[in-house]
Design a protein around this motif. Structure first.
Motif, short mmCIF file in Angstrom:
data_model
loop_
_atom_site.label_atom_id
_atom_site.label_comp_id
_atom_site.label_asym_id
_atom_site.label_seq_id
_atom_site.Cartn_x
_atom_site.Cartn_y
_atom_site.Cartn_z
N ASN A 1 43.69 1.89 90.39
CA ASN A 1 43.95 1.99 89.03
C ASN A 1 43.43 3.20 88.10
O ASN A 1 44.19 3.45 87.39
CB ASN A 1 43.24 0.70 88.40
N THR A 2 42.40 3.45 88.58
CA THR A 2 42.02 4.74 87.99
C THR A 2 42.94 6.03 88.36
O THR A 2 43.26 6.69 87.19
CB THR A 2 40.40 5.24 88.72
N TYR B 1 46.20 5.29 86.35
CA TYR B 1 46.06 5.33 84.81
C TYR B 1 45.61 6.70 84.14
O TYR B 1 45.84 7.12 83.28
CB TYR B 1 44.92 4.41 84.46
N SER B 2 45.16 7.70 85.15
CA SER B 2 44.69 8.78 84.99
C SER B 2 45.88 10.04 84.57
O SER B 2 45.59 10.84 83.73
CB SER B 2 43.52 9.69 85.81
N LYS C 1 48.29 8.87 82.73
CA LYS C 1 48.89 8.32 81.53
C LYS C 1 48.00 8.50 80.37
O LYS C 1 46.87 8.35 80.39
CB LYS C 1 49.27 6.84 81.73
N ILE D 1 47.64 3.23 78.01
CA ILE D 1 47.89 2.03 78.90
C ILE D 1 47.87 0.82 78.04
O ILE D 1 47.48 0.85 76.87
CB ILE D 1 47.23 1.94 80.25
N LYS E 1 46.32 -4.02 80.77
CA LYS E 1 45.58 -3.18 81.83
C LYS E 1 44.30 -2.82 81.66
O LYS E 1 43.40 -2.55 82.61
CB LYS E 1 46.79 -2.16 82.22
N GLU E 2 43.91 -2.28 80.43
CA GLU E 2 42.61 -1.92 80.10
C GLU E 2 41.49 -2.98 80.30
O GLU E 2 40.55 -2.78 80.86
CB GLU E 2 42.69 -1.21 78.59
N SER F 1 48.71 -0.39 73.01
CA SER F 1 48.34 0.32 74.01
C SER F 1 47.09 1.33 73.65
O SER F 1 47.01 1.47 72.59
CB SER F 1 49.60 1.09 74.49
N SER G 1 43.74 5.62 78.20
CA SER G 1 43.02 5.06 79.24
C SER G 1 41.77 5.64 79.62
O SER G 1 41.54 6.85 79.36
CB SER G 1 44.26 5.60 80.46
#
Length: 285
Positions: free
Chosen positions: A125-126, A129-130, A132, A135, A139-140, A172, A175
């Motif tokens: 996930n890291t 998401y990094s 973007k 998010i 998702k957070e 949103s 991230s």
């Protein structure tokens, strides 16, 4: 030439040195005046049109220059943001690997296995998401849940946590901003506390998005004393990077963002720490 004045005709005579006398047609003179007037007006109209076009071209050039300048500024902000996130991720992964190592050294095989499984999800996930800027908040929340499950394996039954959210549907968020604050609360506030350790994360949206992180740890003052006694001068790199990210986001989106740390007391005794993060956000609808 004859000029009409009322009912009388007055002769108009032009005398030159070459010819004794010559009479000019009044229609010709009138035509010359009219033509001169038309030419003069047309020339002035052309000049005004050129001035308007020059002014418009100047405005267009200035607007294009400002747009280019703004585009470069946004590009710079994006590159800075991406650079800071790429710096923070290895730091976070390093801390997680240290936790796995601690469990292995304690010969806690089951917890080590669970930790590795969760850790693999968290790393995936890291990495996703990094790349973007924003998010979805769902998702957070999922990301923070996995992270806190990992920390609970390390703290065991003494540690409890709560994640709650109000009116956040369709939002949103940037991230990987909240996790470093939670990590800081665990390491400096709860790790050295005896007895029950509690952590609450609350997302609330009104006219702005606020994330509040509250722990019942030993407090910043006591944590600093412990650091000094142990000879450590640890500065949270992740929090420094987050501060820079928030400043860039503030410039980029023109909204008030940042964080505030408050020490909690009961009869002058430290009872924990509260962090309020005013976050940038985007609305889906």
């Amino acid at each position: 030439m004859l000029l009409c004045w009322g009912l009388y005709y007055v002769p108009f005579v032009i005398t030159t040195g070459l010819y004794p006398e010559k009479t000019m047609n009044p229609i010709l003179i009138l035509s010359i005046f009219v033509a001169s007037y038309v030419i003069l007006n047309y020339s002035q109209s052309l000049n005004r049109k050129k001035e308007i076009e020059l002014k418009k071209n100047k405005q267009d050039l200035e607007a294009a220059y400002k747009e280019l300048e703004l585009s470069k500024k946004n590009e710079l902000a994006f590159l800075q943001l991406k650079s800071l996130k790429s710096q923070m991720n290895p730091h976070f992964i390093f801390n997680s690997l240290n936790s796995i190592q601690d469990l292995i050294l304690q010969q806690n095989t089951d917890s080590s296995y669970d930790y590795v499984v969760l850790f693999s999800q968290l790393v995936r996930n890291t990495l996703n998401y990094s790349n973007k800027d924003f998010i979805t908040i769902d998702k957070e929340l999922e990301f923070l849940e996995i992270y806190l499950q990992l920390e609970k394996l390390r703290f065991e039954d003494d540690f409890t946590y709560t994640i709650q959210h109000t009116n956040t549907e369709g939002l949103s968020v940037p991230s990987l901003i909240v996790q470093p604050f939670i990590e800081n609360a665990l390491i400096h506030g709860l790790l050295h506390k005896a007895g029950k350790k509690q952590l609450t994360i609350d997302f609330t949206f009104t006219d702005h998005l606020l994330c509040t992180i509250t722990d019942n740890g030993i407090g910043r003052k006591e944590a600093k004393k412990m650091q000094e006694r142990q000879g450590g001068h640890h500065e949270s790199f992740a929090l420094e990077a987050i501060q820079q990210r928030l400043e860039i986001l503030k410039e980029q989106y023109g909204i008030a963002v940042g964080y505030h740390v408050q020490d909690l007391y009961d009869n002058k005794l430290a009872t924990g720490t509260k962090v309020e993060i005013r976050m940038p956000y985007k609305k889906k609808y």
